[in-house]
Design a protein around this motif. Sequence first.
Motif, PDB file in Angstrom:
ATOM      1  N   SER A 184       0.868  -1.178   0.000  1.00 28.91           N
ATOM      2  CA  SER A 184       0.000   0.000   0.000  1.00 28.91           C
ATOM      3  C   SER A 184       0.901   1.223   0.000  1.00 28.91           C
ATOM      4  CB  SER A 184      -0.917  -0.011   1.233  1.00 28.91           C
ATOM      5  OG  SER A 184      -0.141  -0.022   2.427  1.00 28.91           O
ATOM      6  N   ASP A 199       4.031   0.862  -2.206  1.00 25.37           N
ATOM      7  CA  ASP A 199       3.875   0.976  -3.659  1.00 25.37           C
ATOM      8  C   ASP A 199       3.732   2.424  -4.117  1.00 25.37           C
ATOM      9  OD1 ASP A 199       1.216   1.762  -3.204  1.00 25.37           O
ATOM     10  OD2 ASP A 199       0.390  -0.205  -3.688  1.00 25.37           O
ATOM     11  N   GLY A 210       4.333  -0.127  -8.104  1.00 24.93           N
ATOM     12  CA  GLY A 210       3.590  -1.310  -7.681  1.00 24.93           C
ATOM     13  C   GLY A 210       4.045  -2.562  -8.402  1.00 24.93           C
ATOM     14  N   HIS A 265      -3.890  -4.152  -2.902  1.00 17.66           N
ATOM     15  CA  HIS A 265      -3.278  -2.846  -2.689  1.00 17.66           C
ATOM     16  C   HIS A 265      -4.363  -1.871  -2.232  1.00 17.66           C
ATOM     17  CE1 HIS A 265       0.536  -3.676  -5.145  1.00 17.66           C
ATOM     18  NE2 HIS A 265      -0.161  -4.795  -5.248  1.00 17.66           N
TER      19      HIS A 265
END
Length: 385
Positions: free
Chosen positions: A30, A72, A79, A98
């Motif tokens: 995340s 990310d 990502g 995510h």
Amino acid sequence: MKNLPLTALLLSSALSATVGADTIKIASVSPLSGSQAGLGEMIKLGAQLAIEEASPWFKEKGITLAFSPQDDQASPDVGVATARRIVNDKEILGVIGHLNSGVAIPASEVYREYQLAMVSPANTNPQITERRYPNVNRICGRDDVQGPVGAEFAVNELGAKRIFVVHDKTTYGQGVAEAFRTRALALGAEVVGYDGTEELSNFSSLILRMRVMKPDVVYFGGIYDRGGVLLKQMRERGITATYIGPDAMDSSEFVKIAQDAVVGAYYTTVAGPADQFPAARSFAERFKTRFQKDAESYALYAYDCGNVFVAALKDWMEKNPGKTPTRADVAEAVRAVSIDGITGAIAFDDKGDRVRSDYYIVKFETASYPGKTVKAITQTIEPAP
């Protein structure tokens, strides 16, 4: 180094392999830096708490259950690079994440290649599960439901007749805005504006259009870092239209940005506030003790994602004593999970969607987080015949 007999060398090699196999990692991915870190951190911390609480059970079995948080940066490129780094760590058997659908979709292509299970607490774009990847799941709802839920509330309950729709041009923001617009039009509302913008800080041109078009509702599809600025500038320039956004407004950071302008604003969310779940009270207390922060909605959902992996691993290990699961084993076990999470019953359909998903409409009655839930809707997916 002293020469060892062949049998001793083989035993040493076997022991080294066993030590490696005795560590299982679950990653979270995340945004932990940048403007969306408020939501991303809640995903990380909720997942972390689930893994930490489960680790004693695994330790009794001689296994270290470890947590591996990754950032990310809310960027598709980052990502994908992070996903490639994750799949190269053979000890990682699952991913929680995510936040952004525009990041999750390309990253999950990497996970699919390596059969690495992903359970998302936040990705709402339909494409996440419409690809029917056996390793990709989510425990939150979908934008093709969330958008219409917001539109029905705006038209049927707020009486909206003229609606101005804005999105941030991301996969998530545009997707939910389009779903909102389509349903609003079907209900008879007039969409007097539909604009995409990548603006971060100056929404003057949009606000000038709002002055001309005189909407009674403004819907913003995007993340709180822009939505909060837009709302604040709308109010400063005298736009009194009711503001509605999607679940990416579900953060205390939205209130910090919009300040007093947040009063009277609504958002829809696929992640219910803690007060909607009786089982969440104890979680919220443990979360506050562990991290000295209040748990926000996505912390609950990330915690449940963590416990989906825990349940899948436990079930597989109890059926296969003395063995270590492969990534494909974990992916299969995750899809078969059926547990009572703190956000309710969790089971997946053949796409990886949660069989029962809840949608909430929340209003900020004061300039404080969380807002007040004014409506809850449950959607249940009927099993295929």
